[in-house]
Design an enzyme around this catalytic site. Structure first.
Site, PDB file in Angstrom:
ATOM      1  N   CYS A  27      13.343  11.214   6.171  1.00  0.00           N
ATOM      2  CA  CYS A  27      13.473  10.699   7.534  1.00  0.00           C
ATOM      3  C   CYS A  27      14.839  11.027   8.100  1.00  0.00           C
ATOM      4  O   CYS A  27      14.984  11.320   9.275  1.00  0.00           O
ATOM      5  CB  CYS A  27      13.257   9.192   7.540  1.00  0.00           C
ATOM      6  SG  CYS A  27      14.353   8.334   6.400  1.00  0.00           S
ATOM      7  N   GLY A  41       3.759   3.660  13.118  1.00  0.00           N
ATOM      8  CA  GLY A  41       4.470   2.417  13.470  1.00  0.00           C
ATOM      9  C   GLY A  41       3.928   1.828  14.766  1.00  0.00           C
ATOM     10  O   GLY A  41       3.716   0.614  14.882  1.00  0.00           O
ATOM     11  N   GLY A  65       7.350   4.826   7.678  1.00  0.00           N
ATOM     12  CA  GLY A  65       6.459   5.958   7.919  1.00  0.00           C
ATOM     13  C   GLY A  65       6.744   6.555   9.282  1.00  0.00           C
ATOM     14  O   GLY A  65       7.837   6.383   9.845  1.00  0.00           O
ATOM     15  N   SER A  66       5.762   7.228   9.836  1.00  0.00           N
ATOM     16  CA  SER A  66       5.967   7.938  11.094  1.00  0.00           C
ATOM     17  C   SER A  66       5.997   6.974  12.282  1.00  0.00           C
ATOM     18  O   SER A  66       5.471   5.862  12.217  1.00  0.00           O
ATOM     19  CB  SER A  66       4.829   8.949  11.292  1.00  0.00           C
ATOM     20  OG  SER A  66       3.604   8.246  11.373  1.00  0.00           O
ATOM     21  N   THR A  67       6.581   7.447  13.358  1.00  0.00           N
ATOM     22  CA  THR A  67       6.639   6.640  14.582  1.00  0.00           C
ATOM     23  C   THR A  67       5.226   6.385  15.119  1.00  0.00           C
ATOM     24  O   THR A  67       4.929   5.288  15.604  1.00  0.00           O
ATOM     25  CB  THR A  67       7.529   7.347  15.626  1.00  0.00           C
ATOM     26  OG1 THR A  67       8.859   7.399  15.088  1.00  0.00           O
ATOM     27  CG2 THR A  67       7.559   6.603  16.951  1.00  0.00           C
ATOM     28  N   GLU A  83      10.553   1.189   9.764  1.00  0.00           N
ATOM     29  CA  GLU A  83      11.480   2.314   9.525  1.00  0.00           C
ATOM     30  C   GLU A  83      10.702   3.585   9.835  1.00  0.00           C
ATOM     31  O   GLU A  83       9.799   3.944   9.079  1.00  0.00           O
ATOM     32  CB  GLU A  83      11.956   2.325   8.070  1.00  0.00           C
ATOM     33  CG  GLU A  83      12.731   1.101   7.652  1.00  0.00           C
ATOM     34  CD  GLU A  83      14.054   0.970   8.370  1.00  0.00           C
ATOM     35  OE1 GLU A  83      14.508   1.944   9.006  1.00  0.00           O
ATOM     36  OE2 GLU A  83      14.630  -0.124   8.314  1.00  0.00           O
ATOM     37  N   LYS A 116       0.851  -1.195   0.000  1.00  0.00           N
ATOM     38  CA  LYS A 116       0.000   0.000   0.000  1.00  0.00           C
ATOM     39  C   LYS A 116       0.883   1.239   0.000  1.00  0.00           C
ATOM     40  O   LYS A 116       1.566   1.517   0.989  1.00  0.00           O
ATOM     41  CB  LYS A 116      -0.894   0.035   1.253  1.00  0.00           C
ATOM     42  CG  LYS A 116      -1.935   1.140   1.167  1.00  0.00           C
ATOM     43  CD  LYS A 116      -2.574   1.476   2.493  1.00  0.00           C
ATOM     44  CE  LYS A 116      -1.798   2.511   3.275  1.00  0.00           C
ATOM     45  NZ  LYS A 116      -1.686   3.831   2.601  1.00  0.00           N
ATOM     46  N   GLU A 144       9.792  15.979  15.061  1.00  0.00           N
ATOM     47  CA  GLU A 144      10.186  15.831  13.656  1.00  0.00           C
ATOM     48  C   GLU A 144       9.344  16.811  12.847  1.00  0.00           C
ATOM     49  O   GLU A 144       8.137  16.616  12.681  1.00  0.00           O
ATOM     50  CB  GLU A 144       9.927  14.397  13.189  1.00  0.00           C
ATOM     51  CG  GLU A 144      10.375  14.181  11.768  1.00  0.00           C
ATOM     52  CD  GLU A 144      10.083  12.783  11.229  1.00  0.00           C
ATOM     53  OE1 GLU A 144       8.973  12.269  11.472  1.00  0.00           O
ATOM     54  OE2 GLU A 144      10.956  12.212  10.568  1.00  0.00           O
TER      55      GLU A 144
HETATM   56  P1  NAD Z   1       2.633   8.183   7.855  1.00  0.00           P
HETATM   57  O1  NAD Z   1       3.058   7.358   9.011  1.00  0.00           O
HETATM   58  O2  NAD Z   1       1.563   9.164   8.044  1.00  0.00           O
HETATM   59  O3  NAD Z   1       2.150   7.236   6.664  1.00  0.00           O
HETATM   60  C1  NAD Z   1       3.007   6.259   6.107  1.00  0.00           C
HETATM   61  C2  NAD Z   1       2.166   5.166   5.479  1.00  0.00           C
HETATM   62  O4  NAD Z   1       1.507   4.468   6.518  1.00  0.00           O
HETATM   63  C3  NAD Z   1       1.082   5.672   4.550  1.00  0.00           C
HETATM   64  O5  NAD Z   1       0.946   4.766   3.478  1.00  0.00           O
HETATM   65  C4  NAD Z   1      -0.162   5.663   5.438  1.00  0.00           C
HETATM   66  O6  NAD Z   1      -1.366   5.534   4.725  1.00  0.00           O
HETATM   67  C5  NAD Z   1       0.105   4.426   6.277  1.00  0.00           C
HETATM   68  N1  NAD Z   1      -0.530   4.380   7.589  1.00  0.00           N
HETATM   69  C6  NAD Z   1      -0.839   5.419   8.410  1.00  0.00           C
HETATM   70  N2  NAD Z   1      -1.401   4.947   9.536  1.00  0.00           N
HETATM   71  C7  NAD Z   1      -1.445   3.601   9.426  1.00  0.00           C
HETATM   72  C8  NAD Z   1      -1.935   2.545  10.257  1.00  0.00           C
HETATM   73  N3  NAD Z   1      -2.480   2.800  11.444  1.00  0.00           N
HETATM   74  N4  NAD Z   1      -1.829   1.271   9.836  1.00  0.00           N
HETATM   75  C9  NAD Z   1      -1.257   0.997   8.639  1.00  0.00           C
HETATM   76  N5  NAD Z   1      -0.811   1.945   7.791  1.00  0.00           N
HETATM   77  C10 NAD Z   1      -0.884   3.234   8.190  1.00  0.00           C
HETATM   78  O7  NAD Z   1       3.972   8.856   7.279  1.00  0.00           O
HETATM   79  P2  NAD Z   1       4.131   9.833   6.048  1.00  0.00           P
HETATM   80  O8  NAD Z   1       3.660  11.186   6.457  1.00  0.00           O
HETATM   81  O9  NAD Z   1       3.593   9.209   4.819  1.00  0.00           O
HETATM   82  O10 NAD Z   1       5.737   9.839   5.886  1.00  0.00           O
HETATM   83  C11 NAD Z   1       6.568  10.618   6.668  1.00  0.00           C
HETATM   84  C12 NAD Z   1       7.129   9.808   7.819  1.00  0.00           C
HETATM   85  O11 NAD Z   1       7.821   8.675   7.311  1.00  0.00           O
HETATM   86  C13 NAD Z   1       8.151  10.588   8.617  1.00  0.00           C
HETATM   87  O12 NAD Z   1       7.960  10.346   9.980  1.00  0.00           O
HETATM   88  C14 NAD Z   1       9.480  10.010   8.141  1.00  0.00           C
HETATM   89  O13 NAD Z   1      10.541  10.150   9.049  1.00  0.00           O
HETATM   90  C15 NAD Z   1       9.108   8.589   7.916  1.00  0.00           C
HETATM   91  N6  NAD Z   1      10.063   7.926   7.022  1.00  0.00           N
HETATM   92  C16 NAD Z   1      10.981   7.072   7.563  1.00  0.00           C
HETATM   93  C17 NAD Z   1      11.952   6.485   6.752  1.00  0.00           C
HETATM   94  C18 NAD Z   1      12.998   5.569   7.337  1.00  0.00           C
HETATM   95  O14 NAD Z   1      13.715   4.918   6.582  1.00  0.00           O
HETATM   96  N7  NAD Z   1      13.143   5.499   8.648  1.00  0.00           N
HETATM   97  C19 NAD Z   1      11.961   6.757   5.375  1.00  0.00           C
HETATM   98  C20 NAD Z   1      10.997   7.625   4.853  1.00  0.00           C
HETATM   99  C21 NAD Z   1      10.048   8.204   5.696  1.00  0.00           C
END
Ligand code: NAD
Length: 487
Positions: free
Chosen positions: A293, A241, A236-238, A259, A183, A390
């Protein structure tokens, strides 16, 4: 030939990619182009029944094709053909991505897409080279560790580098013999759909790569909690996660790689090459307008060189070339949304109210779209939200130190530990501090990844669990079985 394009000329694939074909679906979630703020499309939303269908299709594709059990070299060859096709179709992929994301089309072709193809080739080579192990036992036994694919891997990616992040997940999972239900972010889904289509055109079995579109609460939750998904790989975000961990715990235990977010420090000592440091630090804040990130968003500089370094940074940040992502010359990205602009404004205003000083930037650029000025804030305290949160934008905070201990103590974030940068000409100090920095990656006299994909990436503390890239990512996509045979 130019890579620039008319954003209104792009026709978007509208649906989910399941079983090797586009399953049409209606647009549900409103989408705006960051470069001009215009509403231009809607993202479909897969419900639990559609996720079921994708998982079932992936399982059938594995059984039918024997992808995980056939000759490993065939997996390598198929993935390499896919990488070739990704390179050949770089312009189409770049247009689909540049339209909805913050990635400029020129950066995509030269960077993200080239790197994605490279990484798929990198992981493809593991398929017929990395296996299990024979282990020492007494003469009466033979001990070995066999490894096997998990089956169907559920992958979820963020919006900031849609294609690269998809590559990070798909490359190792497929090379290791799994199928994937992926997704992408609901804000930037279209290039990932096309990436999946290219996999089938390259000869990967239909149904091996499935892409379902939707949000986190409905589609994401259906993936991570699905009993047919044997492993979850998330970036994605903490906060998301943590929600995924909860959902996995609620619905059944399964392995996951997370991640997550970061708030990475860059430590600059007085003996450093200040010009080199200024270049690397500015590049980190300007790249994708700080929406990475690993963005090195906290400058921690030895007091006696702070003024000189800040002057060099201000000059570099002033030289940005903002522009729509669909123009080849664009060098400086918009931020993802209007909401993100309001959030940054709020954090910066709170910092200034708390006594900080904004040295440059501090507001949106006077042009259409979601462009924010590169921003430097000094006089912040360790407890300021500007230092702790962040921000995910082009904002750099500045703190000064007198000695190594103070530098380390400022660098140590209470919850994040993704990456750290260190600038010094003193080799002993570099090694001493590298050992003590609490981060999954430390860069010395540089900031940011190279194209050495063998170096894994992942966070300490709440920046994540497990690694992407490197051998670790391949092995994380296979489970191990210990075998002991009595002779
Ligand atoms: P986000 O966490 O809002 O969303 C990331 C993905 O997760 C999206 O596809 C979203 O639809 C999905 N998602 C959201 N809530 C969910 C849930 N409860 N269950 C399953 N899926 C869910 O993050 P974002 O705004 O898209 O991206 C930015 C974040 O990603 C920042 O915190 C950044 O640091 C992090 N990031 C980390 C890395 C790494 O390698 N550590 C790399 C890129 C981005």
């Amino acid at each position: 030939m130019t890579l620039s394009f008319d954003p209104n000329s792009i026709s978007l694939p509208m649906g989910h990619f399941i079983g090797g074909r586009l399953v049409p679906a209606e647009a549900v979630i409103d989408m705006h182009r960051p470069s001009d703020g215009k509403a231009y499309a809607g993202c479909p939303l897969a419900d639990a029944a559609l996720v079921d269908q994708a998982v079932e299709t992936a399982r059938e594709a594995l059984d039918r094709s024997n992808w995980g059990g056939g000759r490993p070299r065939e997996r390598t060859k198929a993935l390499q053909r896919w990488a070739d096709l990704i390179e050949a179709e770089a312009e189409t992929l770049a247009r689909l991505e540049a339209l909805s994301s913050t990635r400029p089309v020129g950066h995509l072709v030269a960077g993200d897409i080239a790197v994605t193809a490279e990484q798929i080739r990198f992981f493809a080579e593991f398929a017929d080279k990395e296996g299990g192990d024979l282990v020492p036992t007494d003469d009466a036994n033979l001990g070995m560790i066999m490894t096997e694919p998990y089956g169907v891997v559920g992958a979820i990616t963020p919006w900031n580098f849609p294609l690269s992040m998809a590559g990070w997940k798909l490359g190792p999972a497929l090379a290791a013999g799994n199928a994937v239900v992926l997704k992408p972010s609901e804000m930037t889904p279209f290039s990932t759909l096309y990436l999946a289509e290219l996999s089938v055109r390259a000869g990967l079995p239909a149904g091996l790569v499935n892409v379902v579109l939707g949000d986190g609460p409905i589609t994401g939750t259906a993936i991570t909690g699905h009993p047919g998904i044997s492993k979850v790989s998330f970036t994605g975000s903490t906060a998301a996660g943590a929600a995924i961990m909860t959902n996995i715990a609620r619905t059944g235990v399964k392995p996951m790689t997370l991640e997550l977010g970061g708030k990475s420090p860059q430590l600059v000592f007085a003996d450093a090459d200040l010009d080199l440091a200024a270049g690397a630090i500015a590049a980190s804040i300007l790249s994708n307008a700080g929406q990475a990130c690993i963005c090195g968003s906290r400058l921690i500089v030895e007091a006696k060189v702070a003024d000189a370094l800040v002057a060099a940074l201000v000059a570099r940040l002033a030289a940005v070339r903002p522009g729509p992502t669909w123009e080849e010359t664009t060098d400086y990205s918009p931020v993802i949304s209007e909401r993100q602009i309001a959030r940054m404004d709020g954090i910066i205003r709170a910092a200034i109210d708390g006594g900080a000083e904004c040295l440059t930037g501090g507001g949106r650029l006077d042009r259409e779209g979601y462009f924010y000025a590169p921003t430097l804030i000094s006089g912040v305290t360790a407890t300021s939200p500007a230092v702790l949160e962040e921000i995910f934008g082009p904002v750099l905070t500045i703190q000064t130190f007198e000695d190594e201990e103070e530098a380390l103590s400022l660098a140590d974030h209470p919850s994040y530990g993704l990456a750290a940068g260190l600038f010094t000409r003193d080799l002993s100090r570099a090694i001493r501090l590298t050992r003590r920095l609490q981060a999954g990656t430390v860069w010395v006299n540089r900031y940011g990844r190279s194209r050495d994909h063998i170096l894994p990436t992942g966070g300490y503390k709440q920046s994540g669990i497990g690694k992407d890239l490197g051998r670790e990512a391949y092995h994380a996509n296979r489970k191990s079985k210990s075998v002991l045979i009595s002779l």
